[in-house]
Scaffold this motif. Structure first.
Motif, PDB file in Angstrom:
ATOM      1  N   GLY A 110      89.979  -1.908-150.714  1.00 12.90           N
ATOM      2  CA  GLY A 110      89.151  -3.052-151.207  1.00 12.90           C
ATOM      3  C   GLY A 110      88.410  -2.995-152.578  1.00 12.90           C
ATOM      4  N   ILE A 111      88.700  -1.980-153.044  1.00 15.13           N
ATOM      5  CA  ILE A 111      87.940  -1.754-154.538  1.00 15.13           C
ATOM      6  C   ILE A 111      89.191  -1.923-155.583  1.00 15.13           C
ATOM      7  CG2 ILE A 111      86.714  -0.159-155.972  1.00 15.13           C
ATOM      8  CD1 ILE A 111      85.753   1.315-153.467  1.00 15.13           C
ATOM      9  N   PRO A 112      88.861  -2.793-156.239  1.00 15.49           N
ATOM     10  CA  PRO A 112      90.099  -3.435-157.407  1.00 15.49           C
ATOM     11  C   PRO A 112      90.078  -2.013-158.445  1.00 15.49           C
ATOM     12  CG  PRO A 112      88.450  -5.214-157.229  1.00 15.49           C
ATOM     13  CD  PRO A 112      87.805  -4.106-156.349  1.00 15.49           C
ATOM     14  N   ASP A 113      91.057  -1.736-158.878  1.00 16.52           N
ATOM     15  CA  ASP A 113      91.528  -0.787-159.732  1.00 16.52           C
ATOM     16  C   ASP A 113      90.525  -0.722-161.163  1.00 16.52           C
ATOM     17  OD1 ASP A 113      93.721   0.139-158.610  1.00 16.52           O
ATOM     18  OD2 ASP A 113      95.207  -0.969-159.395  1.00 16.52           O
ATOM     19  N   GLU A 114      90.227  -1.860-161.711  1.00 19.50           N
ATOM     20  CA  GLU A 114      89.363  -1.951-162.777  1.00 19.50           C
ATOM     21  C   GLU A 114      87.955  -1.579-162.562  1.00 19.50           C
ATOM     22  OE1 GLU A 114      89.848  -5.916-160.903  1.00 19.50           O
ATOM     23  OE2 GLU A 114      91.297  -4.652-161.937  1.00 19.50           O
ATOM     24  N   ARG A 115      87.564  -1.682-161.254  1.00 19.20           N
ATOM     25  CA  ARG A 115      86.173  -1.071-160.595  1.00 19.20           C
ATOM     26  C   ARG A 115      86.123   0.327-160.740  1.00 19.20           C
ATOM     27  NH1 ARG A 115      82.973  -3.892-156.453  1.00 19.20           N
ATOM     28  NH2 ARG A 115      81.405  -2.747-157.251  1.00 19.20           N
ATOM     29  N   LEU A 116      87.485   0.795-160.021  1.00 20.77           N
ATOM     30  CA  LEU A 116      87.558   2.234-159.859  1.00 20.77           C
ATOM     31  C   LEU A 116      87.459   2.797-161.102  1.00 20.77           C
ATOM     32  CD1 LEU A 116      90.214   2.473-157.114  1.00 20.77           C
ATOM     33  CD2 LEU A 116      87.699   2.914-156.863  1.00 20.77           C
ATOM     34  N   ALA A 117      88.244   2.382-162.247  1.00 21.65           N
ATOM     35  CA  ALA A 117      88.196   3.112-163.576  1.00 21.65           C
ATOM     36  C   ALA A 117      86.673   3.094-164.237  1.00 21.65           C
ATOM     37  CB  ALA A 117      89.237   2.162-164.354  1.00 21.65           C
ATOM     38  N   GLU A 118      86.073   1.798-163.847  1.00 20.06           N
ATOM     39  CA  GLU A 118      84.787   1.984-164.368  1.00 20.06           C
ATOM     40  C   GLU A 118      83.976   2.892-163.496  1.00 20.06           C
ATOM     41  OE1 GLU A 118      80.918  -1.403-164.735  1.00 20.06           O
ATOM     42  OE2 GLU A 118      82.977  -2.013-164.129  1.00 20.06           O
ATOM     43  N   PHE A 119      84.032   2.934-162.440  1.00 16.92           N
ATOM     44  CA  PHE A 119      83.305   4.121-161.497  1.00 16.92           C
ATOM     45  C   PHE A 119      83.556   5.371-161.992  1.00 16.92           C
ATOM     46  CE2 PHE A 119      82.815   6.421-157.630  1.00 16.92           C
ATOM     47  CZ  PHE A 119      81.565   6.640-157.598  1.00 16.92           C
ATOM     48  N   ALA A 120      84.791   5.561-162.382  1.00 19.02           N
ATOM     49  CA  ALA A 120      85.106   7.090-162.927  1.00 19.02           C
ATOM     50  C   ALA A 120      84.546   7.414-164.284  1.00 19.02           C
ATOM     51  CB  ALA A 120      86.754   7.231-163.325  1.00 19.02           C
TER      52      ALA A 120
END
Length: 137
Positions: A110-120
């Motif tokens: 449920g977490i979009p790839d762009e949010r995961l990249a930002e989180f990283a």
């Protein structure tokens, strides 16, 4: 506090996933560390895992007794042990690898790839900031 609490909950859930798959977190980390190198000596392995040599020896003794790995003295330096996975170790690695992939998929659901990249990126910045030593007064 939020980061520490989240980290603890995620680590406990990951450990539970490893146990459900027939392993443990220390077993997984050790298998992964050995697998990531053709041959690793115990001192390097302890450093990669982030534990003391005596603790690693305890884990390796148990894993060797279970037939998951072998240790032999390095012919060039008899004080150093080389560590290799056995067939059973390779099979356990694969079983735990699949459990780790499934856990990661569940964790990211449920977490979009762009949010995961930002989180990283945010996590990288937090690590960098934590490594900066404050000026001495």
């Amino acid at each position: 506090m939020n980061l520490a609490r989240t980290s603890k909950i995620v680590a406990q859930a990951f450990d539970a996933a490893m146990v459900e798959a027939g392993g443990t977190l220390p077993l997984w980390v050790t298998l992964l560390s050995v697998k990531s190198k053709e041959l690793a000596n115990q001192r390097e392995l302890a450093g990669m895992i982030g534990i003391q040599g005596a603790t690693l020896t305890h884990h390796l003794n148990a894993m060797e007794a279970q037939g998951l790995l072998t240790r032999r003295r390095d012919p060039q330096n008899r004080r150093v042990h080389q560590v290799e996975l056995t067939e059973a170790g390779e099979a356990m690695f694969e079983k735990l690898r699949l459990a780790a992939i499934a856990f990661d998929k569940r964790l990211r659901a449920g977490i979009p790839d762009e949010r995961l990249a930002e989180f990283a990126d945010v996590l990288a910045a937090l690590r960098a900031n934590a490594e900066i030593k404050p000026p001495q007064s």
